[in-house]
Enzyme design. Structure first.
Site, PDB file in Angstrom:
ATOM      1  CE  LYS A  87      -3.918  -2.379   2.050  1.00 18.08           C
ATOM      2  NZ  LYS A  87      -4.640  -2.823   3.236  1.00 18.08           N
ATOM      3  CD  GLN A 105      -3.660  -4.660   6.365  1.00 15.43           C
ATOM      4  OE1 GLN A 105      -3.555  -3.640   5.690  1.00 15.43           O
ATOM      5  NE2 GLN A 105      -4.280  -5.746   5.923  1.00 15.43           N
ATOM      6  CG  ASP A 155      -9.604   0.205   4.747  1.00 13.66           C
ATOM      7  OD1 ASP A 155      -9.331  -0.049   3.555  1.00 13.66           O
ATOM      8  OD2 ASP A 155      -9.025  -0.315   5.709  1.00 13.66           O
TER       9      ASP A 155
END
Ligand code: NAP
Length: 288
Positions: free
Chosen positions: A53, A97, A120
């Site tokens: 990422k 995460q 997200d």
């Protein structure tokens, strides 16, 4: 008939090239999109995802910062760090995460991230905004799937979309996004009766089950579009999907491969959300 491939890696690459230019323009106006990726612990798969990422951020000119915290970091400490970035104007996106260690509540962490920085798209406020058709950060994998279908000029309106899987991060939101595009949507899951009868009605079949080669040709209507979200590792270490590709490509009109299908789109849409967040925070118009 052999299905045409929907090559996620190529669609993602084209999108990232366009993003580079977009970020350049923003930088010329003094706006540097910034993403903070936080990882707790040293799970090798998660570490590889977060490094991917931040590397992708660099590729398009986004400031990607990786915050690595030890496995024993307390929930309180993590909440404190999130609050700090919620108030940091150089940070437009915060991603924690998952999964988190057991002593940390994922719900508490997701809800602590400012909905305006939740790139997200997991915060209940963004999910609610997505469901009501308001401006929202869309969850990256479902967002990427819609973009892939649109990139191939496959029409969605009026089509019957069947989604196998109802997880909060893939199944449920992808169905909602297809509904927002005026499809008729049916969900299948582990308690669904007569599943093949339902999936064989699908014009677009999305498979997000997490079981290797779960879907064979007997699930697919001839000419259907098949989107394989699954990522499974075979004994030889290679990745494969939830769809038996060799069988499905004989029946479908379009199909996504694994790898190089949905996967590359997911990170790309994370970059897109970060750019949108930077724009929105400066009252610049930006659309999905
Ligand atoms: P998940 O949370 O485990 O959800 C799996 C879903 O499949 C559940 O809704 C479950 O139904 C359903 N299911 C399980 N067994 C079934 C069966 N026998 N018949 C019908 N439905 C069944 O998984 P996920 O997070 O959605 O991920 C799904 C797959 O996508 C995984 O392989 C994952 O690695 C992959 N993935 C890929 C990306 C990407 O970027 N390409 C991103 C995220 C996930 P119930 O709800 O009834 O239990």
């Amino acid at each position: 008939m052999v299905a045409e491939l929907i090559k996620g890696n190529e669609i993602a690459e084209a999108k990232r090239n366009a993003m580079k230019e977009e970020v350049n323009k923003l930088r010329n106006e003094g706006i540097i999109p910034g993403l903070v990726v936080i990882i707790v612990g040293n799970n090798p798969a998660s570490l590889s995802y977060v490094r991917g990422k931040t590397k992708a951020c660099k590729q398009v000119g986004i400031n990607g910062k990786l915050v690595e915290l030890s496995e024993d970091t307390s929930e309180e400490k993590l909440l404190e760090i999130i609050t700090q970035y919620n108030h940091d104007d150089a940070c437009h996106g915060i991603l924690v995460q998952l999964p988190l260690p057991e002593h940390i509540s994922e719900t508490a962490i997701i809800e602590a991230i400012s909905p305006e920085k939740d790139v997200d798209g997991f915060h209940p406020i963004n999910i609610g905004r997505m469901m009501t058709g308001q401006r929202a950060f869309l969850p990256c994998t479902p967002y990427g799937i819609i973009e892939m279908v649109k990139a191939k000029d496959i029409s969605i309106e009026g089509k019957h979309v069947v989604v196998i899987g109802r997880s909060n991060i893939v199944g449920k939101p992808v169905g909602q996004l297809f509904l927002n595009e005026n499809a008729t949507v049916t969900y299948c899951h582990s308690r669904t009766a007569n599943m093949k009868e339902i999936t064989k009605q699908a014009d677009i079949l999305v498979v997000a089950v997490g079981k290797m080669h779960f879907v064979g040709k007997d699930f697919i209507k001839p000419g259907a579009v098949v989107i394989d979200v699954g990522i499974n590792r075979k004994d030889d270490g290679k990745l494969t999907g939830d769809v038996d590709f060799e069988e499905a490509e004989q029946v479908a009109s379009y199909i996504t491969p694994v790898p190089k299908g949905v996967g590359p789109m997911t990170i790309t849409m994370l970059l897109q959300n970060t750019i949108l967040s930077a724009k929105w925070s400066h009252q610049i118009e930006g659309v999905h």
